[in-house]
Structures are given as structure tokens and as C-alpha cells.
Design an enzyme around this catalytic site. Structure first.
Site, short mmCIF file in Angstrom:
data_model
loop_
_atom_site.label_atom_id
_atom_site.label_comp_id
_atom_site.label_asym_id
_atom_site.label_seq_id
_atom_site.Cartn_x
_atom_site.Cartn_y
_atom_site.Cartn_z
N SER A 1 46.51 45.82 31.86
CA SER A 1 47.84 45.58 32.73
C SER A 1 48.56 47.07 32.73
O SER A 1 47.86 47.77 33.23
CB SER A 1 48.55 44.39 32.07
OG SER A 1 49.35 43.96 32.70
N HIS B 1 46.03 36.55 34.80
CA HIS B 1 46.12 37.71 34.14
C HIS B 1 45.45 38.10 32.76
O HIS B 1 46.14 38.27 31.83
CB HIS B 1 47.45 38.15 34.02
CG HIS B 1 47.68 39.61 33.99
ND1 HIS B 1 47.02 40.59 34.66
CD2 HIS B 1 48.94 40.44 33.00
CE1 HIS B 1 47.70 41.83 34.38
NE2 HIS B 1 48.54 41.68 33.43
#
Length: 692
Positions: free
Chosen positions: A548, A663
Site C-alpha cells: 500500500s 486491498h
């Protein structure tokens, strides 16, 4: 400084290639589920499977990862609801998972008697949906009634459906909110406060809703009444309803201005009243008529002044002066502050080592008690109930398996409930903490987990990990996957507490904000430099990993210091910083990264953006680029564009895009194990294979 013929000297960011000089990625690549894009993804995935997936290491890493994901030899993390202990559990039989419950007394036993409340596998099969469990939001004082959040394949977007925990069934004609990025909380048994995209236009530039409405039971969404309307320029606007266990309730509206700033409003008697709070503050609980607030900035109240990082109590009566609960000292950070049966339970870290404190009202002041928990490890609050003195915490270290502790906040006592059996043999391993000197003279702490017999020969296979953003702290933690797949094979693991994170409070984060962000990247490179100076490793034996925002970190280190690393594992990353604001939820992170609309910030983003700084003819390490199609937060387009650009420049790479998982790395345990096995195979094969 030279080590084994390779320079670790600090270098400035390379000048970016202009957009005119670079061929733009094809538009079809940006169409998340487009046929041409998915054909490209499948081709890329197959190439990776034909290489990494065929290596002898892959099968052993897959089997080990899946076994760890599905084993019953794991701790069941408690969630307190309605006087019972709930837990969401996944194993080989329940790959999507089951929601189950037991009593408090039974949870403390060696083998709790769990009762299944909801079977996600059965639900997904019956409804032919790729459901992923996202949690519960339950009505206070009648907690058997909850909003169950279900995600399609792991997206941030959710479907909310009213569920009765006592019957294990959805409530007939109960509340149902269709799939979207949304937030809802209970105002009362028959009323929800809901932030929802009521029309296609009712979302911010960050893709989140900004209008909160009150929705009555049995009514259509179109009948909901507007309570508060933010602005499209906001990040998001969310309802928050707080309780203190004594019947007191406060309904708040949080208007997110950017990633770190917000305005709070009190919704009372049908009116909206702005609260007198600084914009960088978070409300974490309710104690009687007072809000528990953690400050991320200094606050001059024209009375007492409060330092950033402090926890204070703010009376809803504006005429009462705010009260300081705790102010952290140097090298300390307050991670959380929650209400438990009239007490405030505070999680505090001192030089990256945890402790829990109980603050108990005593007249106009509070008594402070440190709970007798293990020292020199992480201490994380797992569950607390504002209506009960019972709470749970977890202690763990890199080599110390986690223990679940029950806490009685009335008596400030603790008891060990469950300890995870060791998942790998750590008897021959040790942990050290060092400091690296960054380019501006700042000392950056980092941990090294290694074998006690580690040679000082600059040749140890080493994995360096960091995050460096959003005030997110990294603390010592026990990872069975890391232990089994890396440490047990002779690998060295390094966790770097670089700036941008929250290990030492708001100032540590702010030192790496926006155009100060090069500090973060210099800190990381300085740790690599220090590892070589201590003769632990060198570029030919050093791998790095991050996800991320940490994936952005990997991309920057890949382009700024390609000769520092042998392997770079780039997970669910941001990589196109010139366009990130218009990709998925990117607009919500302008407070962290800055914006191309401001010339100074645009120039800096151009200097560090990994995509724009890729150059032909450069000797880069071969990276492993990982993402998921269902990631609706960062999105897969960053990773796709980066891989495509590398292909255009004839640079080698591995690419892996798991279709589900949001995610993360997959929706099911086999999908997660597959991604993990590819990653471990990549790291070890890049560094020459396992050492033992």
C-alpha cells in the site's frame, strides 16, 4: 561507504522523464474489469506461474502457508457483544469463515464450546455471491440486533443487512443497505444514521459519501431525511454514535476534511451543533457527559494548552474547561484510549514497547494504574465494552507467541487466558534494536530478528520491511508465516520504524508529510546502509518488502537506489503519483502526499513518483509487483501501469494480480496462500535459495 564492491552512498532522487518523453499507458489498462485488461492480467499471471510457480520452493511454501491459514492451532480473537464472546473463524472446513460465540467463562477454558451463528460459506453458496465478512455494528443495550457488513470479493464497498444474533438469521423486512462505500450507526432501535451515495453524484472526489440521513425502519432509502450535508471536496462524512454503558448516548457527525483533519458536530434534538475541537483530533469514547479525545496537534484553548499526542476530556457543555488525562513523554505514543465501565483504558508505547494504563475517576481527577503485563513486547487492546469492566489485550513479540489477557478495569487486574503454541523454533534466535543515522542527522530505530549464530560477513539473506506513512506505527509482532518461511530457513528480518509512521507521535509523522517525504525514503535507505556497516548484509543479499503506502516506498527505493537491493516485493502499491488523485480513493490522501495542483508539491511528486522515474538502461533488480482486481482503495491500475512501463522499457519483472481480495491478497485461504507462496519463492530465489 563501500561494502563488497557496492556503494550504499545516499543519492538524490533522479530527475523524472517528462510525460512527453514517456509513452502513455493504454487507456484499456485502466478499465478495471475490462476484457482487454483482464486478458493482459491473465497473461501476466500465467508468466509468473510459469516461472515462480514452477520453482521447487513454491509447493513447500504454498503448503506451509495454507497449513498456517487453516490450522486450528491459532488464537480465537474475542469480540464482546451482549455479554458473550464472538469470534470470526476460518479453517479448511470454513474457508470463507463462520461467526461463532461462546460464554465469557467458556472462552477462558482450554477448549471453548463454540456455537455457530452464521456460516459465510453456506450463505455465499445459497446466494451465489463472493461474500467476504466485514464485521458487525450492534444496537446498544439490545446488541443481538446488528448490521452485518458483507463485501463482494473483499472490496471496501459493503452491503449492510440487519441480522439477529439470537436466532442466527436475517431480520425479516429489516434494514438493508445496498452495496456501496457507506457508513451506518444506530440512533435507536428503529432509526439509523447513514452516510450513503444517495445518488450517483452524492460522493466526494475520494469516492466516499458526504450526506448523512436518518433512515427509519420499514422505509425506503428515498424517504430518508437529511441530517447533515458535507461537501464534494471533503474526504468523507460519517455518523458516529457513542455510549458510556450508563445510558448516556451522543450522536456525532465526523466531516473528514482530508486524511487527518476533521470537523465534529453534535446531532442533538434534531439540530446540528459544531463542537469546539481542533481539526486534527479524534473522538474515541464517551465518559458521562465528556468526550474522550486524542489530539494530533497542539491545542491552545485560551485556557490550558494541550500538546499533540495527548488524551483529553472535553465536556459537551462548552463552559467547562477541557481536562488533560495523559500527555506522552519523549519517545512515547498513545495508540488508543477507550472507555471501559467508567474507566479509560489507554494503550501506550514507549520506544516501540507497549503497556496498558487504566485511568479511574477520583473526584475531579483520575488515578493512573499500569496493568501488570509483559514488558518489552507489543501490548495491543483487542476488545473492550463500555458497559462492562471486562476487556481483552494481546501481548506478543517477534519471537514470543501471542497471549490473550483478560482485564478487569474495576480492579486493574489481568489473567492470561490463551497462549498460542510456538509456530516455529525460536530457541536459536534473538532480537536486537539499533539506530541508523538518516541524512539530516535523525536517528531512526529498527529491529533485527536473527539467528544467534548469525555471521558478521555481510552475506546474510535479509528482508527489510517498513511502511512510513499515515501515522501508522509498526510494532514487534509474532508472524508464523515469517517464522516458518523466512526465519527458520536462516533469513534475517528487519523492521524499520522510519518517519511518516506513528511510533513516536504526530511529529514523527509530520516530518515526512508532503514535500518533506524524502525524509521517509532517506530513513529507509539509511537503515540499509547501517545494516551493511554492521556487517549484517549487503545489496546482493538484501530484499525489501512493503504494501500500500509501503508499496509506494518500495517503488521509490527501487527507482532511487536500484543498486541497494537484490529483490523488491511491491505489494498493492501506489506508483503513479502524478495521477494518484484521480485513481480509486486517491483524492482522500492529498493530506498525506500533496497535490499536483500546487506547483511545489507537483514538482516534488514528479521527482519521487516511481512510474515517472523508470528509465531505460538502468540496472534495476527484478521486482515482484502484486495487486488485486477487487482493490477499490488503491486500485490495481498503479501496479498495471508500472508493469506495462517496465515492459515497454524492456525491463524484467514479475507481476501477480489476484482477482479477489480487495486491498489484500485474496478472498479465500487458498488464494491468500498462493500469493504468499509466490512472494516467498520470489524472495528466496532472488537471494540464491534457502540457506537451511
Amino acid at each position: 561507504m563501500l561494502h563488497l564492491g557496492v556503494s550504499y552512498a545516499q543519492t538524490a532522487p533522479s530527475k523524472a522523464v517528462s510525460d512527453v518523453e514517456q509513452k502513455a499507458p493504454p487507456a484499456w489498462l485502466d478499465q478495471i474489469d475490462g476484457a482487454q485488461a483482464m486478458d493482459w492480467v491473465r497473461t501476466q499471471n500465467q508468466k509468473t506461474l510459469n516461472t515462480l510457480g514452477q520453482k521447487p520452493l513454491f509447493k513447500s511454501f504454498y503448503d506451509a502457508s495454507l497449513k498456517l491459514l487453516q490450522t486450528h492451532d491459532r488464537l480465537a480473537m474475542p469480540e464482546q457483544i451482549d455479554g458473550m464472546i464472538y469470534n470470526f473463524w476460518r479453517d479448511a472446513t470454513h474457508q470463507r469463515g463462520i461467526l461463532r460465540r461462546t460464554t465469557v467463562a467458556d472462552y477462558a477454558s482450554e477448549s471453548p464450546n463454540w456455537v455457530t451463528v452464521l456460516d459465510l460459506d453456506a450463505l455465499a453458496t445459497a446466494e451465489q455471491k463472493n461474500w467476504v465478512y466485514h464485521g458487525l455494528s450492534c444496537l446498544d443495550l439490545h446488541q443481538s440486533r446488528c448490521l452485518l457488513a458483507l463485501s463482494d470479493g473483499g472490496e471496501d464497498a459493503e452491503t449492510l443487512r440487519e441480522f439477529d444474533l439470537s436466532t442466527g438469521k436475517f431480520v425479516p423486512n429489516g434494514f438493508t443497505l445496498p452495496h456501496a462505500k457507506l457508513v451506518a450507526d444506530w440512533l435507536d432501535r428503529d432509526t439509523l444514521l447513514v452516510s450513503y451515495p444517495w445518488t450517483d453524484k452524492d460522493v466526494t472526489k475520494s469516492s466516499y459519501p458526504y450526506i448523512v440521513k436518518a433512515l427509519k425502519r420499514g422505509k425506503k432509502l428515498s424517504s430518508a431525511v437529511t441530517v447533515f450535508s458535507g461537501k464534494p471536496s471533503d474526504v468523507s462524512v460519517d455518523p458516529v454514535v457513542l455510549h458510556d454503558g450508563k445510558g448516556n448516548q451522543v450522536a456525532l457527525i465526523r466531516e473528514g476534511i482530508d486524511a487527518f483533519s476533521a470537523r465534529f458536530y453534535h446531532y442533538v434534538n434534531g439540530r446540528i451543533v459544531a463542537l469546539d475541537l481542533p481539526e486534527r483530533a479524534e473522538v474515541t469514547g464517551l465518559l458521562g457527559h465528556k468526550l474522550v479525545v486524542r489530539l494530533d496537534q497542539d491545542w491552545d484553548t485560551h485556557g490550558p494548552n494541550f500538546m499533540a499526542g495527548s488524551v483529553i476530556l472535553v465536556d459537551l457543555d462548552r463552559h467547562v474547561v477541557p481536562q488533560l488525562l495523559i500527555q506522552p513523554e519523549a519517545k512515547q505514543v498513545i495508540e488508543s484510549a477507550v472507555v471501559s465501565h467508567g474507566h479509560v483504558l489507554v494503550s501506550l508505547y514507549d520506544n516501540v514497547r507497549g503497556q496498558l494504563l487504566v485511568f479511574t475517576p477520583s473526584g475531579d481527577t483520575f488515578t493512573r494504574t499500569q496493568l501488570p503485563l509483559p514488558k518489552n513486547v507489543s501490548i495491543d487492546l483487542v476488545s473492550a465494552d463500555h458497559a462492562s469492566p471486562l476487556a481483552y489485550a494481546q501481548s506478543a513479540g517477534f519471537l514470543t507467541p501471542p497471549t490473550i489477557w483478560s482485564i478487569d478495569t474495576d480492579t486493574a487486574t489481568v489473567n492470561a487466558v490463551h497462549t498460542l503454541p510456538a509456530q516455529f523454533d525460536a530457541s536459536s534466535m534473538a532480537v536486537d534494536q539499533y539506530q541508523a543515522r538518516s541524512t539530516d542527522g535523525t536517528d531512526v530505530p529498527y529491529f533485527v530478528v536473527h539467528g544467534k549464530d548469525m555471521p558478521q560477513n555481510n552475506a546474510n539473506p535479509t528482508l527489510l520491511y517498513a511502511y512510513g506513512g499515515f501515522e501508522v506505527p509498526l510494532f514487534p509482532s509474532y508472524s508464523a508465516g515469517l517464522g516458518v518461511n523466512w526465519l527458520s530457513h536462516g533469513g534475517v528480518y528487519v523492521l524499520a520504524n522510519i518517519r511518516g509512521g506513528g511510533e513516536f507521535g504526530p511529529a514523527w509523522h509530520e516530518a515526512g508529510l508532503k514535500t518533506r517525504r524524502q525524509h521517509i525514503y532517506d530513513d529507509f535507505a539509511a537503515v540499509a546502509h547501517d545494516l551493511a556497516a554492521r556487517h549484517i548484509t549487503s545489496p546482493q543479499h538484501l530484499a525489501i518488502r512493503g504494501g500500500s503506502n509501503g508499496g509506494l516506498l518500495m517503488g521509490v527505493e527501487f527507482t532511487q537506489h536500484p543498486d541497494f537491493w537484490k529483490a523488491v516485493d511491491i505489494e498493492v502499491p501506489l506508483l503513479d503519483m502524478m495521477n494518484y488523485e484521480h485513481m480509486s480513493a486517491g483524492a482522500s490522501w492529498v493530506g498525506e502526499y500533496g497535490t499536483v495542483s500546487i506547483p511545489e508539491q507537483r514538482d516534488f511528486l514528479r521527482k519521487i513518483s516511481p512510474l515517472q522515474n523508470l528509465k531505460a538502461g538502468t540496472q534495476y533488480p527484478v521486482p515482484f509487483i502484486e495487486t488485486t482486481t477487487k482493490d477499490d482503495r488503491v486500485g490495481p491500475v498503479h501496479a498495471r501501469r508500472f508493469a506495462w512501463r517496465m515492459s515497454e522499457l524492456n525491463l524484467p519483472y514479475y507481476y501477480w494480480e489476484q482477482v479477489a481480495g480487495g486491498h489484500g491478497f485474496g478472498a479465500s485461504q487458498p488464494e491468500i496462500a498462493q500469493t504468499q507462496a509466490l512472494s516467498w519463492t520470489y524472495l528466496w530465489s532472488s537471494l540464491g535459495g534457502v540457506t537451511r
